[in-house]
Structures are given as C-alpha cells and as structure tokens.
Design an enzyme around this catalytic site. Structure first.
Site, PDB file in Angstrom:
ATOM      1  N   GLY A  12       0.714  -1.339   0.172  1.00  0.00           N
ATOM      2  CA  GLY A  12      -0.044  -0.066   0.021  1.00  0.00           C
ATOM      3  C   GLY A  12       0.803   1.271   0.110  1.00  0.00           C
ATOM      4  N   SER A  13       2.107   1.294  -0.545  1.00  0.00           N
ATOM      5  CA  SER A  13       2.869   2.513  -0.435  1.00  0.00           C
ATOM      6  C   SER A  13       2.334   3.537  -1.488  1.00  0.00           C
ATOM      7  CB  SER A  13       4.220   2.376  -0.631  1.00  0.00           C
ATOM      8  OG  SER A  13       4.240   1.852  -2.209  1.00  0.00           O
ATOM      9  N   ARG A  65     -15.397 -15.644 -10.199  1.00  0.00           N
ATOM     10  CA  ARG A  65     -14.902 -14.204 -10.043  1.00  0.00           C
ATOM     11  C   ARG A  65     -15.788 -13.166 -10.044  1.00  0.00           C
ATOM     12  NH1 ARG A  65      -9.885 -12.987 -11.649  1.00  0.00           N
ATOM     13  NH2 ARG A  65      -9.166 -14.911 -12.600  1.00  0.00           N
ATOM     14  N   ARG A  91      -5.907  -8.516  -8.249  1.00  0.00           N
ATOM     15  CA  ARG A  91      -7.101  -9.187  -8.921  1.00  0.00           C
ATOM     16  C   ARG A  91      -7.541  -8.868 -10.225  1.00  0.00           C
ATOM     17  NH1 ARG A  91      -7.178 -14.122  -7.225  1.00  0.00           N
ATOM     18  NH2 ARG A  91      -9.784 -14.414  -7.808  1.00  0.00           N
ATOM     19  N   ILE A  92      -7.889  -9.657 -10.849  1.00  0.00           N
ATOM     20  CA  ILE A  92      -8.694  -9.312 -12.308  1.00  0.00           C
ATOM     21  C   ILE A  92     -10.266  -9.178 -11.961  1.00  0.00           C
ATOM     22  CG2 ILE A  92      -8.890  -9.934 -14.742  1.00  0.00           C
ATOM     23  CD1 ILE A  92      -6.122 -11.404 -14.472  1.00  0.00           C
ATOM     24  N   ASN A 107      -5.345   2.452 -12.590  1.00  0.00           N
ATOM     25  CA  ASN A 107      -4.471   1.606 -12.069  1.00  0.00           C
ATOM     26  C   ASN A 107      -2.855   2.128 -12.251  1.00  0.00           C
ATOM     27  OD1 ASN A 107      -3.401  -0.865 -11.132  1.00  0.00           O
ATOM     28  ND2 ASN A 107      -3.023  -1.532 -13.031  1.00  0.00           N
ATOM     29  N   HIS A 109       0.891   0.604 -13.174  1.00  0.00           N
ATOM     30  CA  HIS A 109       1.670  -0.751 -13.367  1.00  0.00           C
ATOM     31  C   HIS A 109       3.033  -0.148 -13.384  1.00  0.00           C
ATOM     32  CE1 HIS A 109       1.965  -4.677 -15.011  1.00  0.00           C
ATOM     33  NE2 HIS A 109       2.953  -4.179 -15.849  1.00  0.00           N
ATOM     34  N   ASP A 145      -4.030  -4.628 -18.145  1.00  0.00           N
ATOM     35  CA  ASP A 145      -2.934  -3.593 -18.377  1.00  0.00           C
ATOM     36  C   ASP A 145      -3.105  -2.971 -19.977  1.00  0.00           C
ATOM     37  OD1 ASP A 145      -2.124  -4.213 -15.932  1.00  0.00           O
ATOM     38  OD2 ASP A 145      -0.940  -5.679 -16.472  1.00  0.00           O
TER      39      ASP A 145
END
Ligand code: GAR
Length: 206
Positions: A12-13, A65, A91-92, A107, A109, A145
């Site tokens: 969680g940084s 899912r 998680r996807i 997101n 990445h 992604d």
C-alpha cells in the site's frame, strides 16, 4: 470532491501517497475507503491510522470471479464510491464489473505500457535488455493492463540492476505520478473520453 475508493492487495505505498495528497484542501479527491482482497495487506493498518474506512473481502470465499466482484461492488456502493483507484491490487475483475465501472477506474503498473503487462514487469524489462523502464498510470478496461495511459514516468535501467533495485527506482516515480495523474484525471472528467486521455509526463531526469 470526487469520492475515491482505493483497492489494494499488499503493502500500500502508492495508497499512502494518495491518502497524503488528498489531505490538501485543494486536491479534488476524497479517499472514502480502502478495500483489500487480503486481510494481511499491510496497507490496511495505515489507512485505519489515517481514519479511513477499510473493508476486506477475500476472493477465496467465493466460487467465481463474478460473485466476488458482486460483493466488492456492493461494498463500493455502500461507500458511495465514484472512482476506483487500484494500487497494487492483484485481482483481475469480472467482465461485468469492469464494464460497470468503465471510465471510472485507474491503475498503476510498474512498466512503460504497452510493454511488459502482467506479472513481474521489472524482471520482464531486465530480461528484454531495455535501457529505460518506468511506470504507467492508465485507465482500467476489461483487458489486463491495456487501457489508455494517463501518465507515464521513466527511469534508467542500470547494468547493475536486479528486479528489486529496478522495482525500487520505479516505485519512487510511481509515488510522484499517481497523485498527479489522479488529480489530472478528475479535473478532465466532466467530458471524460477514454480515447483522449492525452497528458503524459516525464519524471526522469529530475
Ligand atoms: C507497485 O509497484 C505497483 O505498480 C504494482 O505493485 C506494486 C504495489 O506496491 N502493481 C502491479 O504490478 C499491478 N499489476 P504498493 O502496494 O506499495 O503500492
């Protein structure tokens, strides 16, 4: 302010930098909750120490899912989340969830997308022998992604790097761009058009 929920799975940084940025009265986001799919995510304690609500729902308690994502969605609705910010969330999403929240998810990445999607992007960069690496804040779409980049930052790859040293160098610029990218994204959102997310920034050299 836009009500933002942060999704984490671990340290969680990046979440911390967003929580700190949102303390600024002029920052356009309010962090209204932190969700984790893992009870042992270290970031949860930090969020609680900052007075932010947290919720944990384990994906392991669901047989699909879709059903897990329905529970996640219900929690987000309880919080009144308007935007979802993924910060090391591993998680996807189910397609139905991703469609529902399309245009409302970011997101980060640790690669210069579209290179090195998926797991271990820093090792993928080393294996490919590239000389620059970096981080991408992008919109989340159903394909992993692959959503449009919102902001990117680059760092050098050094001959002496291993995946850990490269990851640490990338993480520093992640912390620089994520609060900026979220702010910019929110400020552009009234006419939000996933096709025209256009502003990029180069953080190296700095
Ligand atoms: C960060 O490097 C983030 O970019 C990456 O996980 C790390 C989480 O660190 N995310 C992904 O690889 C997503 N596919 P953090 O929990 O300290 O923010």
């Amino acid at each position: 302010k836009t009500k933002v929920a942060i999704l984490i799975s671990g340290r969680g940084s990046n979440m911390r930098t967003l929580i700190q940025a949102a303390k600024d009265k002029d920052y356009p986001a309010e962090i209204i909750g932190v969700f984790s799919n893992r009870a042992d995510a270290a970031g949860l304690a930090y969020a609680q120490s900052e007075g932010i609500q947290t919720a944990v729902i384990s994906h392991k308690d669901f047989d699909s899912r879709e059903s897990f994502c329905e529970a996640l969605d219900a929690q987000l609705e309880v919080w009144g989340a308007e935007l979802l910010v993924h910060a090391g969330y591993m998680r996807i999403h189910a397609d139905s969830f991703a469609q529902k929240w399309l245009g409302k998810m970011l997101n980060i990445h640790p690669s210069l997308l579209p290179s090195f999607k998926g797991l271990h992007p820093q090792q993928q960069a080393l294996d490919a022998g590239v000389k620059i690496a970096g981080a991408t804040v992008h919109e989340v779409t159903p394909e992993l992604d692959a959503g449009p980049p919102v902001m990117q930052a680059v760092v050098p790859v050094l001959d002496s790097d291993d995946a850990d040293t490269l990851a640490a160098r990338i993480l520093k610029v992640e912390h620089q761009i994520y609060p900026l990218a979220l702010k910019q994204y929110i400020e552009k959102r009234p006419n939000n058009d996933v096709e025209t997310a256009d502003q990029t920034s180069l953080v190296w050299p700095n």
